[in-house]
Design a protein around this motif. Structure first.
Motif, PDB file in Angstrom:
ATOM      1  N   ARG A 147       0.836  -1.190   0.000  1.00 11.90           N
ATOM      2  CA  ARG A 147       0.000   0.000   0.000  1.00 11.90           C
ATOM      3  C   ARG A 147       0.873   1.243   0.000  1.00 11.90           C
ATOM      4  NH1 ARG A 147      -1.894  -1.470   6.032  1.00 11.90           N
ATOM      5  NH2 ARG A 147      -0.228  -0.458   7.202  1.00 11.90           N
ATOM      6  N   ALA A 182       0.281   5.931  -0.378  1.00 13.09           N
ATOM      7  CA  ALA A 182      -0.621   7.068  -0.516  1.00 13.09           C
ATOM      8  C   ALA A 182      -0.115   7.975  -1.632  1.00 13.09           C
ATOM      9  CB  ALA A 182      -0.716   7.838   0.801  1.00 13.09           C
ATOM     10  N   ARG A 211      -3.581  -1.358  -2.404  1.00  7.02           N
ATOM     11  CA  ARG A 211      -4.341  -0.243  -1.838  1.00  7.02           C
ATOM     12  C   ARG A 211      -3.589   1.066  -2.072  1.00  7.02           C
ATOM     13  NH1 ARG A 211      -8.037   1.019   2.336  1.00  7.02           N
ATOM     14  NH2 ARG A 211      -7.469   2.870   3.549  1.00  7.02           N
ATOM     15  N   GLU A 247      -4.121   5.199  -0.977  1.00  9.28           N
ATOM     16  CA  GLU A 247      -4.890   6.110  -0.135  1.00  9.28           C
ATOM     17  C   GLU A 247      -4.698   7.558  -0.570  1.00  9.28           C
ATOM     18  OE1 GLU A 247      -3.642   5.500   3.885  1.00  9.28           O
ATOM     19  OE2 GLU A 247      -4.471   3.471   4.000  1.00  9.28           O
ATOM     20  N   GLU A 298      -5.368  11.431   1.391  1.00 14.34           N
ATOM     21  CA  GLU A 298      -5.781  12.166   2.582  1.00 14.34           C
ATOM     22  C   GLU A 298      -5.973  13.626   2.196  1.00 14.34           C
ATOM     23  OE1 GLU A 298      -2.908  11.594   5.656  1.00 14.34           O
ATOM     24  OE2 GLU A 298      -3.607   9.552   6.106  1.00 14.34           O
ATOM     25  N   GLU A 329     -13.572   6.798   3.357  1.00 18.14           N
ATOM     26  CA  GLU A 329     -13.586   5.802   4.423  1.00 18.14           C
ATOM     27  C   GLU A 329     -13.752   6.405   5.816  1.00 18.14           C
ATOM     28  OE1 GLU A 329     -10.980   2.139   2.622  1.00 18.14           O
ATOM     29  OE2 GLU A 329      -9.956   3.572   3.934  1.00 18.14           O
ATOM     30  N   VAL A 381     -10.204  10.682   4.643  1.00 16.58           N
ATOM     31  CA  VAL A 381      -9.435   9.576   4.064  1.00 16.58           C
ATOM     32  C   VAL A 381     -10.249   8.886   2.976  1.00 16.58           C
ATOM     33  CG1 VAL A 381      -8.245   7.397   4.525  1.00 16.58           C
ATOM     34  CG2 VAL A 381      -8.237   9.214   6.252  1.00 16.58           C
ATOM     35  N   SER A 417      -9.811   5.880  -0.396  1.00 20.20           N
ATOM     36  CA  SER A 417      -8.955   4.815  -0.901  1.00 20.20           C
ATOM     37  C   SER A 417      -9.502   4.263  -2.208  1.00 20.20           C
ATOM     38  CB  SER A 417      -8.820   3.673   0.112  1.00 20.20           C
ATOM     39  OG  SER A 417     -10.032   2.947   0.200  1.00 20.20           O
TER      40      SER A 417
END
Length: 201
Positions: free
Chosen positions: A97, A99, A134, A136, A138, A158, A177, A179
């Protein structure tokens, strides 16, 4: 450091480059526009701007910042103009994962195809080249424009992390957040390619 093949991060409208020292003077000039930081408050354009920018760019160069990160400069593939910056951050290879964030564009590119193609390139690389499960995003709670942009590309909201941090001006930041996971990627990819009409298999 994760492997980065820049030839896979070039599109019709956007070309991603790894951040290097030659980019810094132009980035310093472009980032001085206060409209860029209206919601994130990452930089405050006042008499201390240069000191703030030096700290910001030093953090962007540090591959261990946010755990592990890779910083990119975005260029207009058709004109060669620098448009802004983005990063892979909080990269966790063992957990598959990462971001995407710290993204900013100069205002003349807002609302155009460039951000969508940039996200398509970065997401495709994360899911198809790195094999991650995954990704993400933010987003500061005040930044409704960016929240809508993430939803438009297929992100799922989420959580809202309350009092998750502070902006540079000392105001409280709540973090929203989002995803995208690998199961959703084929549909997200199709949507983005339809919007961009710019990449082929």
């Amino acid at each position: 450091m994760i492997p980065i093949n820049l030839s896979l991060l070039r599109g019709t409208y956007v070309r991603l480059e790894l951040l290097n020292e030659s980019h810094v003077p132009e980035l310093r000039r472009l980032a001085r526009d206060p409209r860029i930081w209206e919601f994130t408050k990452t930089l405050i354009v006042d008499d201390s701007y240069d000191v703030q920018f030096d700290k910001y760019i030093a953090a962007a160069f540090d591959p261990r910042n946010t755990g592990m990160q890779v910083s990119f400069v975005m260029r207009d593939a058709q004109t060669g103009a620098v448009m802004g910056m983005t990063r892979y951050y909080r990269i966790e290879p063992a957990m598959k994962r990462l971001a995407i964030g710290y993204t900013w564009y100069v205002p003349e590119y807002w609302g155009k195809v460039h951000n969508k193609e940039c996200k398509l390139l970065l997401l495709r690389y994360a899911f198809e080249t790195l094999g991650y499960q995954r990704v993400e995003f933010e987003v500061a709670h005040q930044n409704e424009r960016s929240q809508k942009a993430v939803l438009k590309i297929g992100g799922t909201q989420e959580a809202i992390l309350r009092k998750h941090g502070l902006h540079a001006d000392g105001t409280v930041r709540h973090t929203v957040v989002f995803s995208i996971i690998d199961d959703e990627w084929p549909e997200v990819k199709e949507r983005l390619m339809g919007i961009c009409e710019c990449l082929t298999e």
